[in-house]
Design a protein around this motif. Structure first.
Motif, PDB file in Angstrom:
ATOM      1  N   ASN A  77       0.818  -1.216   0.000  1.00  0.00           N
ATOM      2  CA  ASN A  77       0.000   0.000   0.000  1.00  0.00           C
ATOM      3  C   ASN A  77       0.853   1.268   0.000  1.00  0.00           C
ATOM      4  N   LEU A  78       2.079   1.150   0.534  1.00  0.00           N
ATOM      5  CA  LEU A  78       2.974   2.319   0.581  1.00  0.00           C
ATOM      6  C   LEU A  78       3.564   2.641  -0.792  1.00  0.00           C
ATOM      7  N   LEU A  79       3.702   1.638  -1.625  1.00  0.00           N
ATOM      8  CA  LEU A  79       4.386   1.838  -2.913  1.00  0.00           C
ATOM      9  C   LEU A  79       3.569   2.767  -3.818  1.00  0.00           C
ATOM     10  N   PRO A  80       4.234   3.784  -4.409  1.00  0.00           N
ATOM     11  CA  PRO A  80       3.518   4.730  -5.284  1.00  0.00           C
ATOM     12  C   PRO A  80       3.374   4.197  -6.705  1.00  0.00           C
ATOM     13  N   PHE A  81       3.697   2.940  -6.918  1.00  0.00           N
ATOM     14  CA  PHE A  81       3.622   2.347  -8.263  1.00  0.00           C
ATOM     15  C   PHE A  81       3.119   0.917  -8.149  1.00  0.00           C
ATOM     16  N   THR A  82       2.707   0.380  -9.287  1.00  0.00           N
ATOM     17  CA  THR A  82       2.262  -1.016  -9.338  1.00  0.00           C
ATOM     18  C   THR A  82       3.438  -1.898  -9.741  1.00  0.00           C
ATOM     19  N   LEU A  83       3.548  -3.048  -9.100  1.00  0.00           N
ATOM     20  CA  LEU A  83       4.628  -3.973  -9.439  1.00  0.00           C
ATOM     21  C   LEU A  83       4.495  -4.443 -10.886  1.00  0.00           C
ATOM     22  N   THR A  84       5.637  -4.649 -11.538  1.00  0.00           N
ATOM     23  CA  THR A  84       5.606  -5.205 -12.899  1.00  0.00           C
ATOM     24  C   THR A  84       5.270  -6.693 -12.816  1.00  0.00           C
ATOM     25  N   GLY A  85       4.892  -7.263 -13.958  1.00  0.00           N
ATOM     26  CA  GLY A  85       4.601  -8.694 -13.983  1.00  0.00           C
ATOM     27  C   GLY A  85       5.799  -9.528 -13.577  1.00  0.00           C
ATOM     28  N   ALA A  86       7.008  -9.084 -13.996  1.00  0.00           N
ATOM     29  CA  ALA A  86       8.228  -9.823 -13.649  1.00  0.00           C
ATOM     30  C   ALA A  86       8.477  -9.780 -12.146  1.00  0.00           C
ATOM     31  N   GLN A  87       8.295  -8.614 -11.531  1.00  0.00           N
ATOM     32  CA  GLN A  87       8.479  -8.502 -10.075  1.00  0.00           C
ATOM     33  C   GLN A  87       7.499  -9.420  -9.336  1.00  0.00           C
ATOM     34  N   SER A  88       6.242  -9.422  -9.751  1.00  0.00           N
ATOM     35  CA  SER A  88       5.234 -10.274  -9.098  1.00  0.00           C
ATOM     36  C   SER A  88       5.585 -11.747  -9.238  1.00  0.00           C
ATOM     37  N   ARG A  89       6.067 -12.143 -10.426  1.00  0.00           N
ATOM     38  CA  ARG A  89       6.430 -13.547 -10.664  1.00  0.00           C
ATOM     39  C   ARG A  89       7.589 -13.970  -9.764  1.00  0.00           C
ATOM     40  N   ASN A  95       6.607 -14.267  -6.114  1.00  0.00           N
ATOM     41  CA  ASN A  95       5.870 -15.526  -5.907  1.00  0.00           C
ATOM     42  C   ASN A  95       6.831 -16.716  -5.782  1.00  0.00           C
ATOM     43  N   ASP A  96       7.907 -16.733  -6.634  1.00  0.00           N
ATOM     44  CA  ASP A  96       8.930 -17.784  -6.542  1.00  0.00           C
ATOM     45  C   ASP A  96       9.553 -17.796  -5.153  1.00  0.00           C
ATOM     46  N   ILE A  97       9.884 -16.611  -4.657  1.00  0.00           N
ATOM     47  CA  ILE A  97      10.579 -16.482  -3.368  1.00  0.00           C
ATOM     48  C   ILE A  97       9.664 -16.904  -2.216  1.00  0.00           C
ATOM     49  N   LEU A  98       8.449 -16.401  -2.203  1.00  0.00           N
ATOM     50  CA  LEU A  98       7.530 -16.713  -1.103  1.00  0.00           C
ATOM     51  C   LEU A  98       7.197 -18.205  -1.070  1.00  0.00           C
ATOM     52  N   THR A  99       7.143 -18.840  -2.247  1.00  0.00           N
ATOM     53  CA  THR A  99       6.934 -20.294  -2.290  1.00  0.00           C
ATOM     54  C   THR A  99       8.098 -21.017  -1.616  1.00  0.00           C
ATOM     55  N   ASP A 100       9.323 -20.564  -1.897  1.00  0.00           N
ATOM     56  CA  ASP A 100      10.514 -21.158  -1.282  1.00  0.00           C
ATOM     57  C   ASP A 100      10.510 -20.980   0.230  1.00  0.00           C
TER      58      ASP A 100
END
Length: 827
Positions: A396-408, A411-416
């Motif tokens: 919510n603090l971020l003034p921008f939306t994450l790119t698709g690559a950042q989100s992907r 997700n890899d990291i949080l799964t690990d």
């Protein structure tokens, strides 16, 4: 496949040159590369099966579409074609499986037998073993064996696996009239005249001059001997008697052309009984192995030892199963070892080298995959929550939306992080792709789960940059964060140590200071290492040992070519942030000469007049760091007084104190100085969105990847940015290298080109890079073999990750992997 033989050697050469030049669709004398290959495959030879004809038509169509392909598609097509040609035309020439490998006849060394009562013939009848000492071979003897030990060669096995570093092909015999400059050849002719004399300009230099004739012409060749012993008149007369008129001579060497015509450079010579006599030399009329040598050890000494050891090659057991060899078209190990030393021709050498390069890559990849497998058997790491209030607040603090690559990648990291096995993931991303945001999400996952995190950067500038960015976010999240570097005061250092041990401090950012012994975490759950290739293996391991098998996230803004990534990080899971945030404009890049310097200064003046800022970067040459700093100081003074007196010009270099560096960067960020003169200390981490011009002096001194990193300091805002590469070099290679930056903004393509121009070690730029000690394999030339070896290793691990069903492979792996990586990879 029985067909008429097409000109596949020209195809292989064209494919190799195209790969070397970066897959740019080279223009030849008649055709473009793609046109040449399309036309070649468009004419299938007679005798092909219907399926093979279809294959050729498909390849012709693929090369017709080559100009429209992406870089990755071009790389794949060239690699597949090279492999197809190798299998179809080179591999088809392999000797039958049951044929004995070619072994030259050994010549007995003139040494005293080891046991005086037994003549040398007795030793010849006793077959040596692989573990026998070289000194006990009659062809070697004690004296030569002692010299060979300087190369680490003690046993028969050692010398068999001491592969040549190169080969010279003298196997092609030609007539004198057919000699072409630049070729390595063998000629056979009669001695027309021989002379041996001391040079009139240097009485310590003796010249043997021969004029040879055959039915097509004549040639004058010289051999040079330096030293007083050769100036002896008796020795010179002996040489004349050795090469009498009308004697038949075989001569091998590199053809050179001078004002007197063609000649052979420093030729190897052998006297033959007749023009049709067999050449028995180890160096004439054959493919000659060239070995790495040391003082006191001659090339012939090594060659004789190899020949003496070669009969033992039959005792070597091939660890690779026959099915695997057949699937990947690999020669038998015994044949490969014999033919890497003394191949009968260049085709056989290519087959032998292919097998041995495959082996080097296969055991390396198998070792990395085994290491990854064993790491995942550890089940003591923290299980971290992938969701929670902290992560939600941060989004919510971020003034921008994450790119698709950042989100992907997140997700890899949080799964690990949800697994009890430690994460070991590398995040690659180009400059400005937003890797820091990805790392912060992982850090918050650790903190909200009750664990601490550490972020280590290679320089104080980069660590301070991370700290400044994190403080802004963490203050809004009501979380403490501290910075620990070599410049941190003693009192502050003690306070940080205490807060870490009590668990009050959830995140510590720092440099190498983090791995010092007094730094003790109460509950370390995550380690983040930025620009990890700049740290040694031991340094990274020491930080991990601060916790109980913590999760590890490594990041790099230096895109790594796939071959390097597989070799260095084959045991890691790799994610790529391959998408830049929206709104980023392409950085306009131009190569300038010294004559165009005024154009660069005009551009800087115009940009600064519009409220922008500029970097002027000077090269840092390690051999003369003090001189470079002085040059930076002088250049700063010149620019301030003579070029930009109306602007505030700052100075930044690595020998400044931490406080002075921080002050200079703060002033630049706040636009209190409009131009900053700097060394490469600003290569990573400096983020000033208002800076729009980067002028790099002596750009030819930098690697392409480093130039790309420096260029990434501009273009971080919405305004159009510029990168000016000032070069004083006029060499073709230097110009070609810099033109790559003009043509591309793709960090992965640039790193591939950088590796082709400078080699993998220079690209990584540090001795602590952890590059394996490969004997034959080249990360630049053998990309497709590495891919095959990785595939084979993955298949083997999928069938049996313990490798217990292949005892010979396991035994070879234990020996080779330790040796390849010097043991450090097993830390």
């Amino acid at each position: 496949m029985q067909t008429e033989s097409p000109d596949w050697l020209r195809w292989q050469k064209a494919l190799a040159v195209e790969a070397e030049r970066g897959f740019v669709d080279l223009v030849g004398k008649q055709y473009r590369f793609s046109e040449f290959l399309s036309l070649s495959f468009g004419k299938p030879p007679a005798g092909l099966s219907l399926e093979e004809r279809r294959r050729w038509q498909e390849m012709a169509a693929n090369f017709a579409s080559y100009p429209q392909m992406t870089l990755a598609e071009r790389q794949d097509l060239v690699a597949a074609t090279r492999m197809y040609i190798h299998k179809t035309f080179v591999q088809a020439k392999k000797e039958p499986e049951d044929k004995e490998p070619y072994i030259p006849k050994p010549k007995l060394a003139r040494t005293t037998p080891i046991v005086q009562s037994k003549p040398a013939e007795v030793y010849q009848r006793i077959a040596p073993t692989l573990d026998q000492q070289l000194a006990k071979l009659p062809e070697v003897g004690i004296r030569r064996g002692g010299y060979l030990e300087r190369l680490g060669l003690y046993s028969v096995r050692d010398v068999l696996f001491y592969y040549p570093r190169d080969h010279i092909d003298y196997a092609r015999q030609v007539n004198i009239r057919e000699l072409q400059a630049g070729e390595t050849v063998t000629i056979v002719g009669r001695v027309h005249r021989c002379n041996c004399f001391s040079s009139p300009r240097n009485n310590k230099l003796t010249i043997l001059e021969l004029i040879l004739k055959d039915s097509t012409g004549s040639i004058k060749i010289n051999r040079f001997f330096a030293g007083n012993r050769y100036a002896n008149r008796g020795w010179q007369e002996q040489q004349k008697r050795r090469y009498p008129t009308d004697a038949t001579i075989a001569a091998s060497g590199l053809v050179k052309e001078n004002k007197y015509g063609v000649t052979l450079e420093d030729p190897e010579l052998e006297i033959l009984a007749s023009p049709g006599d067999t050449i028995d030399s180890l160096t004439i009329g054959r493919v000659v192995p060239v070995y790495a040598l040391t003082e006191g050890v001659s090339a012939d000494m090594v060659r004789q030892a190899v020949i003496a050891a070669l009969p033992c090659v039959k005792q070597i057991k091939d660890p690779l199963p026959a099915a695997l060899r057949k699937h990947y078209d690999l020669a038998k190990l015994t044949d490969a070892i014999a033919n890497i030393h003394f191949p009968p021709d260049s085709d056989t050498l290519a087959i032998a080298r292919h097998r041995l390069v495959f082996d080097e890559f296969f055991y390396l990849q198998l070792g990395l995959l085994q290491r990854q497998y064993k790491a995942k058997q550890i089940q003591t790491s923290a299980v971290l929550a992938p969701t929670g209030q902290l992560i939600e607040k941060f989004y919510n603090l971020l003034p921008f939306t994450l790119t698709g690559a950042q989100s992907r990648v997140i997700n890899d990291i949080l799964t690990d992080l949800q697994k009890p096995a430690p994460m070991n993931r590398l995040v690659q991303g180009d400059v400005g792709s937003g890797k820091t945001v990805v790392a912060v999400v992982a850090i918050l996952a650790a903190i909200q789960s009750g664990y601490q995190a550490a972020l280590m950067a290679p320089t104080e500038v980069l660590a301070e940059q991370h700290y400044r960015k994190l403080v802004g976010w963490f203050n809004m999240l009501h979380l403490p964060v501290e910075l620990l570097t070599g410049s941190t005061k003693a009192a502050k250092r003690r306070q940080i140590h205490a807060q870490l041990e009590t668990g009050e401090l959830p995140l510590l950012v720092g440099t190498h200071a983090l791995i010092q012994d007094p730094v003790n975490f109460q509950k370390l759950g995550l380690v983040v290492i930025d620009e990890q290739h700049r740290f040694g293996v031991g340094q990274r391991a020491r930080l991990q040992q601060k916790g109980d098998a913590p999760h590890v996230l490594t990041m790099t803004a230096t895109p790594i070519p796939r071959t390097l990534a597989l070799t260095l990080h084959g045991d890691l899971d790799v994610s790529q942030v391959d998408e830049l945030p929206p709104g980023r404009q392409k950085i306009h890049t131009t190569v300038l000469t010294a004559k165009e310097r005024s154009n660069a200064y005009d551009l800087i003046s115009r940009e600064v007049a519009q409220g922008r800022q500029a970097y002027i970067v000077l090269p840092l040459v390690e051999e003369s760091e003090k001189l470079d700093v002085r040059a930076a100081v002088e250049e700063h003074q010149r620019l301030q007084e003579s070029i930009f007196p109306q602007f505030q010009v700052g100075l930044l270099h690595g020998r400044m104190s931490s406080a002075d560096k921080d002050a200079a960067l703060t002033q630049f960020r706040d636009n209190q100085m409009q131009v900053i003169v700097s060394t490469t200390v600003i290569e990573v981490g400096v983020d000033v969105p208002n800076a729009t011009v980067m002028l790099i002096e002596n750009a030819e001194r930098f690697g392409l990847s480093q130039l790309h990193q420096l260029r990434g300091r501009v273009g971080r805002g919405a305004a159009q940015s510029y990168c000016l590469l000032m070069s004083s070099s006029k060499t073709e290679t230097a110009v070609q290298r810099l033109k790559v930056l003009e043509q591309s903004q793709d960090g992965f393509f640039i790193s591939e080109m950088d590796m082709r121009f400078r080699g993998p070690g220079e690209v990584l730029g540090t001795r602590q890079s952890g590059l394996p000690d490969l004997t034959l394999a080249s990360l630049v030339e053998d990309r497709e073999v590495l891919e095959l070896a990785r595939e084979a290793a993955e298949k083997a691990m999928a069938k049996d990750p313990t490798l217990s069903r292949w005892s010979l492979i396991l035994k070879e792996l234990e020996y080779r992997y330790q040796r390849l990586m010097g043991g450090t990879i097993l830390t």
